[in-house]
Design a protein around this motif. Structure first.
Motif, short mmCIF file in Angstrom:
data_model
loop_
_atom_site.label_atom_id
_atom_site.label_comp_id
_atom_site.label_asym_id
_atom_site.label_seq_id
_atom_site.Cartn_x
_atom_site.Cartn_y
_atom_site.Cartn_z
N UNK A 178 0.70 -1.27 0.08
CA UNK A 178 -0.06 -0.01 0.12
C UNK A 178 0.95 1.23 0.28
N UNK A 179 0.67 2.02 -0.90
CA UNK A 179 1.37 3.43 -0.81
C UNK A 179 1.07 4.26 0.21
N UNK A 180 2.09 4.75 0.95
CA UNK A 180 1.86 5.58 2.16
C UNK A 180 2.12 6.98 1.24
N UNK A 181 3.32 7.26 0.61
CA UNK A 181 3.56 8.43 0.32
C UNK A 181 4.37 8.20 -0.93
N UNK A 182 4.32 9.00 -2.05
CA UNK A 182 5.05 9.16 -3.25
C UNK A 182 5.44 10.32 -3.81
N UNK A 183 6.80 10.54 -4.16
CA UNK A 183 7.10 11.76 -4.80
C UNK A 183 8.11 11.41 -6.04
N UNK A 201 7.17 -1.11 6.81
CA UNK A 201 7.29 -0.05 5.91
C UNK A 201 8.62 0.04 5.17
N UNK A 202 8.50 -0.03 3.98
CA UNK A 202 9.66 0.00 2.96
C UNK A 202 9.80 1.47 2.13
N UNK A 217 10.74 8.80 -5.05
CA UNK A 217 10.96 8.22 -3.68
C UNK A 217 9.62 7.75 -3.23
N UNK A 218 9.55 6.36 -2.77
CA UNK A 218 8.15 5.97 -2.39
C UNK A 218 8.20 5.29 -1.33
N UNK A 219 7.36 5.36 -0.12
CA UNK A 219 7.20 4.70 1.20
C UNK A 219 5.83 3.97 1.05
#
Length: 191
Positions: free
Chosen positions: A87-92, A121-122, A181-183
């Motif tokens: 699941x994507x938490x944050x994406x830049x 979390x990766x 950059x993806x969390x």
């Protein structure tokens, strides 16, 4: 006779995953990315900031453009090959540009966000060379100092904590790179 147990070396792999994707029109997407960069500078403090001179804001993948949508799809398909369920938490995502007949901007950095400590979390980052270039990216960890050979139509995926920088040199032709950059939360529980 050699005792294999005592001669065994601990194995370390190069910490980058490379994913080829179908060709997209390099000229067309290059023009789109340069236009995006011109209207979406890195931050509100530009040009009095610490970002590279020609870097966009981190919202490139929000652009409603067919080629950018393809690039985004190929990036997330690459992540799906590495992490089956996430699941994507944050994406830049942003554009990094070097004009022809200039030197690349180069500084060691990571994309790691230290506020996330959970083991599920990766944090992963990606580099995609849009234009042909001989200048790749230099990476460093406690075991390696290496550079990648840049190829268009590929995503280079790596842990966001891995130190890296563009190789520094003079470029004859414009150099356009898309970076991410993806969390993500790996194997998220379904509510």
């Amino acid at each position: 006779m050699v005792n294999n147990k005592t001669c065994m070396l601990k194995g370390y792999s190069i910490p980058i995953s490379i994913h080829k994707y179908p060709n997209i029109n390099t000229k067309k997407i290059s023009d789109t990315l340069i236009r995006y960069l011109e209207t979406n500078r890195c931050c509100v403090n530009y040009p009095n900031c610490t970002h590279p001179k020609y870097q966009s804001d981190p919202k490139l993948f929000d652009l409603n453009n067919v080629d950018v949508k393809k690039l985004k799809k190929y990036y997330f398909n690459s992540l799906r090959k590495l992490f089956k369920s996430y699941k994507i938490i944050e994406n830049k995502s942003w554009v990094f540009f070097t004009k022809s007949n200039t030197e690349t901007s180069s500084a060691w950095h990571t994309h790691e966000n230290k506020t996330y400590k959970d083991k599920n979390i990766k944090q992963v980052s990606g580099i995609c060379y849009i234009t042909k270039t001989n200048l790749g990216t230099l990476f460093e960890n406690e075991y390696f100092l290496f550079s990648i050979k840049p190829c268009v139509h590929h995503w280079y995926i790596f842990d966001s904590a891995l130190r890296h920088k563009p190789l520094q040199d003079f470029v004859n032709e414009k150099r356009i790179v898309v970076a991410t950059s993806t969390i993500i939360q790996v194997n998220p529980k379904i509510d």
